[in-house]
Design an enzyme around this catalytic site. Structure first.
Site, PDB file in Angstrom:
ATOM      1  N   TYR A 284      19.806  52.544  18.250  1.00 20.22           N
ATOM      2  CA  TYR A 284      19.121  53.148  16.949  1.00 20.22           C
ATOM      3  C   TYR A 284      18.697  51.799  16.501  1.00 20.22           C
ATOM      4  CZ  TYR A 284      21.307  57.691  17.169  1.00 20.22           C
ATOM      5  OH  TYR A 284      21.230  59.460  17.409  1.00 20.22           O
TER       6      TYR A 284
HETATM    7  C1  LIG Z   1      19.565  61.883  17.035  1.00 20.63           C
HETATM    8  S1  LIG Z   1      21.015  62.335  15.990  1.00 20.63           S
HETATM    9  C2  LIG Z   1      22.064  62.588  18.033  1.00 20.63           C
HETATM   10  C3  LIG Z   1      22.447  64.132  17.376  1.00 20.63           C
HETATM   11  C4  LIG Z   1      23.394  64.412  17.549  1.00 20.63           C
HETATM   12  N1  LIG Z   1      24.312  63.663  17.562  1.00 20.63           N
HETATM   13  C5  LIG Z   1      23.389  65.944  16.751  1.00 20.63           C
HETATM   14  O1  LIG Z   1      24.793  66.324  16.792  1.00 20.63           O
HETATM   15  O2  LIG Z   1      22.121  66.711  16.817  1.00 20.63           O
HETATM   16  C6  LIG Z   1      21.713  61.265  14.858  1.00 20.63           C
HETATM   17  C7  LIG Z   1      23.209  62.133  14.670  1.00 20.63           C
HETATM   18  O3  LIG Z   1      23.815  61.657  15.840  1.00 20.63           O
HETATM   19  C8  LIG Z   1      25.553  60.720  15.254  1.00 20.63           C
HETATM   20  N2  LIG Z   1      25.339  59.727  16.464  1.00 20.63           N
HETATM   21  C9  LIG Z   1      24.040  59.452  17.029  1.00 20.63           C
HETATM   22  N3  LIG Z   1      25.226  58.651  17.807  1.00 20.63           N
HETATM   23  C10 LIG Z   1      26.984  58.275  17.182  1.00 20.63           C
HETATM   24  C11 LIG Z   1      27.513  57.114  17.359  1.00 20.63           C
HETATM   25  N4  LIG Z   1      27.250  56.547  18.803  1.00 20.63           N
HETATM   26  N5  LIG Z   1      28.806  57.228  16.444  1.00 20.63           N
HETATM   27  C12 LIG Z   1      28.859  58.583  16.296  1.00 20.63           C
HETATM   28  N6  LIG Z   1      27.698  59.386  15.823  1.00 20.63           N
HETATM   29  C13 LIG Z   1      26.539  59.665  16.398  1.00 20.63           C
HETATM   30  C14 LIG Z   1      24.562  60.947  13.871  1.00 20.63           C
HETATM   31  O4  LIG Z   1      25.635  61.962  13.087  1.00 20.63           O
HETATM   32  C15 LIG Z   1      23.301  60.601  13.788  1.00 20.63           C
HETATM   33  O5  LIG Z   1      23.148  60.710  12.693  1.00 20.63           O
END
Ligand SMILES: C[S@@+](CC[C@H](N)C(=O)[O-])C[C@H]1O[C@@H](n2cnc3c(N)ncnc32)[C@H](O)[C@@H]1O
Length: 493
Positions: A284
């Site tokens: 990210y």
């Molecule tokens: C682009 S979205 C990815 C998809 C998401 N996980 C979903 O349930 O729709 C980004 C969100 O995913 C979660 N996320 C992504 N990478 C993460 C990580 N390494 N650790 C914890 N949460 C993560 C966070 O809530 C973030 O705001």
């Protein structure tokens, strides 16, 4: 006078609305995840019908245990080996929620005067959310309702951020969204209740869209090209991804002699190899601090990662308007590409940036050293200030910083040792852990700076200052600092 730290309200009043938009307890989180996991089945069906490529290469699953509040939510898991650089999923522009989708929608006439891209998308997203026949229905049903960014924390949860810079940023963001919303409410929503139901187009709903857009859009589909891209926005962040290459890539497909058939695709490109069953991840932002990760995405890279690159702090220094040399100092700052007020990003393990020290010497310049502000030195003064100017000036720099750092550290409600202990003991809620990692990181940066300036203060007598450098440059002292013999002869009676 130097204003060291921006002061922000310590207590915020951010209302959280229970119900359809925000469900925030651990149990609610598990329910929401189950609902989203079920919605993904429809999403995949819809994607196949709509020409999304690669939906057999990855599968959307709940990452970690469903009942765990700490999880990453949904994520994409490789269904076969994926190689670095491979186009994993390609999503046609017809499915994106972007400016072109707004132009095609019934809300288009109401968006014409709106310059801010995210506000236009917010109007469309909320409009579609209330439309049972929306063409994005399967996507909308799979979106998260609760977000973990501190923008959505309760006041009690925000208390854990007491003293932090992040708390100030949260207040700034909420204030910004509120102002934008109020204007939009007056100009668009209130005037068109038949299109925009004021019970749906609320500040809370806009804050939710703001959070959705900040957490689910990536370069190159940001700024004026802002777009939500179903499927591609299911990719999670991987701390282990070191590659800087973009994982979201915009591609134009079609035959160049059939221009009308061309369509834009958003391609999710694999940054590294993934084995079958492994989660497909992207980076990210390597340069994002934990504060930025928390604000945008609602997670941090914890202290267990053993890395300090995410621990950082911004420090704002300024030339006081009451300084009798303020105009000259501002002139010099501007000549060197700076302003009256300058923000410096401080990273753990890196000490104070050189430009910050130079700026600090400029702001502290006074008394006998003020001759450097004369017009004669205008083009060379910045170079002179990049090294210690005088004992008094360097001491003033150290004292200003040490006082500011002490004041900033006093604003936190816990010590670093207490925070480390809390993290080591574990069993924390996700939000509490985020708060502790943030405040610990900030304090470590501040303490490191404190140690640096204390060391500098203790060594003031051994530094070389402008006057000595000048004598040496003129050949009047040798490299050991002793007067050359002929100067001595001249000086001695
Ligand atoms: C682009 S979205 C990815 C998809 C998401 N996980 C979903 O349930 O729709 C980004 C969100 O995913 C979660 N996320 C992504 N990478 C993460 C990580 N390494 N650790 C914890 N949460 C993560 C966070 O809530 C973030 O705001």
């Amino acid at each position: 006078m130097i204003s060291l730290f921006s002061h922000y309200p310590r207590h915020l009043s951010i209302q959280q609305v229970p119900g359809f938009l925000f469900v925030c307890n651990a149990h609610g989180q598990a329910c929401v995840l189950r609902r989203r996991a079920a919605a993904v089945v429809e999403l995949w069906k819809w994607g196949r019908e709509q020409g999304v490529v690669g939906l057999d290469v990855v599968k959307a699953v709940v990452v970690g245990k469903e009942e765990e509040e700490e999880g990453e939510g949904l994520g994409l898991v490789a269904q076969r080996a994926i190689v670095q650089g491979e186009d994993v999923v390609s999503v046609p522009e017809t499915l994106w929620i972007n400016a072109a989708a707004i132009d095609d929608s019934v809300i288009a006439p109401f968006c014409q005067g709106l310059k801010t891209p995210w506000l236009r998308i917010a109007l469309l997203l909320l409009h579609e959310k209330t439309n049972p026949n929306s063409r994005w229905r399967p996507y909308l049903d799979a979106l998260p309702l609760a977000l973990d960014s501190p923008l959505f924390w309760s006041n009690e949860e925000l208390e854990e951020l007491q003293g932090t810079q992040l708390l100030g940023s949260v207040a700034g963001y909420v204030d910004y969204v509120e102002k934008e919303f109020n204007k939009l409410f007056q100009d668009v929503i209130q005037a068109n209740p038949q299109i925009f139901d004021p019970n749906v187009f609320t500040l809370e709903a806009f804050l939710w869209v703001f959070g959705i857009l900040r957490s689910r859009t990536f370069v190159p589909l940001t700024g004026n090209d802002l777009a939500l891209v179903p499927f591609a926005d299911l990719v999670n962040h991987g701390a282990r991804i070191r590659e800087e290459t973009a994982s979201w890539v915009k591609k134009s497909t079609g035959l160049f002699w059939k221009a009308e058939k061309n369509t834009n695709m958003l391609v999710l490109r694999a940054p590294i190899n993934f084995l079958p069953g492994e989660q497909v991840l992207m980076q990210y932002g390597r340069s994002k601090s934990n504060g930025e990760l928390a604000l945008d995405y609602g997670f941090v890279e914890g202290h267990s990662m053993g890395s300090s690159i995410r621990e950082s702090l911004s420090l704002t220094l300024e030339i006081s308007e009451t300084d009798r040399f303020a105009d000259d100092k501002l002139d010099i700052a501007e000549l060197n590409g700076l302003d009256r007020s300058v923000q410096f990003d401080l990273l753990r393990g890196q000490g104070p940036p050189d430009t910050m020290l130079t700026f600090l010497r400029l702001t502290s310049l006074t008394g006998a050293d003020a001759f450097l502000l004369e017009a004669l030195f205008r083009n060379s003064v910045w170079g002179h200030l990049s090294l210690p100017v005088s004992h008094d000036n360097e001491e003033a720099v150290c004292l200003t910083m040490l006082n500011g750092l002490q004041a900033a550290l006093a604003g936190y409600s816990t010590t670093t040792e207490e925070d480390i202990d809390l993290l080591d003991r574990g069993g924390l809620s996700k939000r509490k852990e985020i708060a502790i990692v943030i405040r610990l990181g900030e304090k470590r940066v501040l303490q490191e700076l404190q140690t640096w300036f204390e060391g500098r203060m203790a060594g003031l007598d051994s530094l070389e200052y402008y006057a000595e450098r000048r004598l040496r440059d003129l050949g009047l002292v040798d490299d050991t600092g002793s007067m050359t013999p002929w100067v001595l002869c001249f000086l001695l009676p």
